[in-house]
Design a protein around this motif. Structure first.
Motif, short mmCIF file in Angstrom:
data_model
loop_
_atom_site.label_atom_id
_atom_site.label_comp_id
_atom_site.label_asym_id
_atom_site.label_seq_id
_atom_site.Cartn_x
_atom_site.Cartn_y
_atom_site.Cartn_z
N LEU A 1 -53.75 2.15 10.32
CA LEU A 1 -52.76 1.24 9.77
C LEU A 1 -51.36 1.54 10.30
O LEU A 1 -50.59 0.62 10.61
N ILE A 2 -51.04 2.82 10.41
CA ILE A 2 -49.74 3.21 10.97
C ILE A 2 -49.63 2.71 12.40
O ILE A 2 -48.58 2.19 12.82
N THR A 3 -50.71 2.85 13.15
CA THR A 3 -50.72 2.37 14.54
C THR A 3 -50.47 0.87 14.59
O THR A 3 -49.69 0.38 15.42
N GLY A 4 -51.13 0.14 13.71
CA GLY A 4 -50.93 -1.30 13.67
C GLY A 4 -49.49 -1.67 13.36
O GLY A 4 -48.92 -2.57 13.99
N LEU A 5 -48.89 -0.96 12.41
CA LEU A 5 -47.50 -1.24 12.06
C LEU A 5 -46.55 -0.94 13.22
O LEU A 5 -45.62 -1.71 13.49
N VAL A 6 -46.80 0.17 13.90
CA VAL A 6 -45.92 0.55 15.01
C VAL A 6 -46.03 -0.46 16.14
O VAL A 6 -45.01 -0.88 16.72
N VAL A 7 -47.24 -0.86 16.47
CA VAL A 7 -47.42 -1.86 17.53
C VAL A 7 -46.74 -3.17 17.13
O VAL A 7 -46.05 -3.80 17.93
N ALA A 8 -46.92 -3.58 15.88
CA ALA A 8 -46.32 -4.83 15.41
C ALA A 8 -44.81 -4.74 15.36
O ALA A 8 -44.12 -5.77 15.51
N PHE B 1 -42.83 -3.73 17.47
CA PHE B 1 -42.23 -4.11 18.75
C PHE B 1 -42.14 -5.64 18.89
O PHE B 1 -41.53 -6.14 19.83
N ILE B 2 -42.77 -6.33 17.95
CA ILE B 2 -42.77 -7.79 17.98
C ILE B 2 -41.92 -8.37 16.86
O ILE B 2 -41.17 -9.33 17.06
N ALA B 3 -42.06 -7.78 15.67
CA ALA B 3 -41.33 -8.28 14.50
C ALA B 3 -41.06 -7.10 13.56
O ALA B 3 -41.73 -6.08 13.63
N PRO B 4 -40.08 -7.23 12.68
CA PRO B 4 -39.78 -6.16 11.73
C PRO B 4 -40.98 -5.88 10.82
O PRO B 4 -41.72 -6.79 10.43
N VAL B 5 -41.18 -4.61 10.49
CA VAL B 5 -42.25 -4.21 9.57
C VAL B 5 -41.62 -3.45 8.41
O VAL B 5 -40.53 -2.88 8.56
N PRO B 6 -42.28 -3.44 7.26
CA PRO B 6 -41.71 -2.74 6.09
C PRO B 6 -41.66 -1.22 6.31
O PRO B 6 -42.71 -0.57 6.42
N ILE B 7 -40.47 -0.67 6.37
CA ILE B 7 -40.32 0.77 6.56
C ILE B 7 -40.93 1.57 5.40
O ILE B 7 -41.60 2.58 5.63
N PRO B 8 -40.73 1.13 4.14
CA PRO B 8 -41.36 1.86 3.03
C PRO B 8 -42.88 1.95 3.17
O PRO B 8 -43.48 2.96 2.81
N LEU B 9 -43.49 0.88 3.68
CA LEU B 9 -44.94 0.90 3.87
C LEU B 9 -45.32 1.89 4.97
O LEU B 9 -46.28 2.66 4.81
N LEU B 10 -44.58 1.88 6.06
CA LEU B 10 -44.85 2.81 7.15
C LEU B 10 -44.75 4.26 6.67
O LEU B 10 -45.63 5.08 6.93
N VAL B 11 -43.68 4.55 5.95
CA VAL B 11 -43.49 5.91 5.43
C VAL B 11 -44.53 6.22 4.36
O VAL B 11 -45.07 7.33 4.29
#
Length: 253
Positions: free
Chosen positions: A80-87, A89-99
């Protein structure tokens, strides 16, 4: 053997069913994340499960084991972290979710080893599985943090893969390294530093923490490199002597 492989698929599917909806809920629904994030996470889970099944078949494992189940959970989080990081680069992702995904992924690193020891289910494959999840998590986090702090941060994620690449070219570089708990400590420090930077810590603090982590990793890899060079000079090889025992399952870092 097929039973063990089915267990691997079962645990991967279970964690996917449990973790993916929780992540979607935390993000405010599937629509809040780019499709790229989910496709990348799914691809990661498929590839890692196939590689794990290959390892189980090669090692002739009799059971999957509870420790591998914990590592599978960590691997799902890393997917899931990988998916968020890849995404990202295209659009903003929720930082709280990543952390929020990164923190348990790092914390569980201490759990799978403890479970393996408590259940007497330690194995070379389990150690390798754990190591690969650690290494890939550092690579993904370093790619995310490098956008803000600079490309030098990628060194953290690439060091281990460079170490392996040298081993492909130089067989003596694949000799089994002596166990050092310090490697686990350094890996944990690197993960925490990258998580801190990803969470949006002030640049001086983030750069300082990541810089310290990189210095520790360079020291750790450097020490192992010096040891391997000395073993080579002493006449040891990956296929003979204590230095070469079980070389293909060397744990690093």
């Amino acid at each position: 053997m097929r039973t063990v492989q089915r267990e691997a698929i079962g645990w991967a599917a279970l964690w996917g069913i449990v973790v993916l909806p929780l992540a979607a809920t935390a993000a405010g629904g599937v629509s809040s994340l780019p499709v790229t994030a989910w496709l990348t996470a799914a691809a990661y889970l498929v590839v890692t499960t196939l590689l794990l099944m290959r390892g189980l078949r090669r090692d002739g494992a009799a059971r999957f084991g509870p420790a591998n189940a914990v590592t599978s959970l960590r691997s799902t989080l890393v997917g899931l972290i990988t998916g968020l990081v890849v995404a990202s680069f295209i659009a903003p992702v929720p930082i709280p979710l990543l952390v929020g995904l990164t923190v348990p992924a790092l914390a569980l690193d201490a759990v799978d080893g403890w479970v393996a020891r408590r259940t007497r289910s330690t194995s070379e494959l389990g150690a390798r599985f754990d190591m690969e999840v650690d290494a890939f998590l550092l690579l993904v986090l370093s790619a995310y943090v490098a956008r803000d702090l600079g490309l030098w941060v990628l060194t953290i994620g690439l060091l281990r893969y460079a170490f392996v690449a040298v081993g492909w070219m130089l067989p003596w570089f694949r000799a089994r390294l002596p166990y050092r708990y310090w490697r686990k400590v350094v890996t944990a420090v690197a993960g925490i530093a990258l998580a801190l930077a990803a969470a949006g810590a002030p640049t001086p603090i983030a750069a300082g923490a990541v810089g310290v982590a990189l210095a520790l990793l360079l020291e750790s890899f450097g020490r192992d490199t010096v040891w391997l060079v000395r073993q080579r000079a002493a006449g040891f090889s990956p296929t003979s002597g204590a230095a070469g025992e079980k070389a293909s399952t060397r744990v690093r870092p």
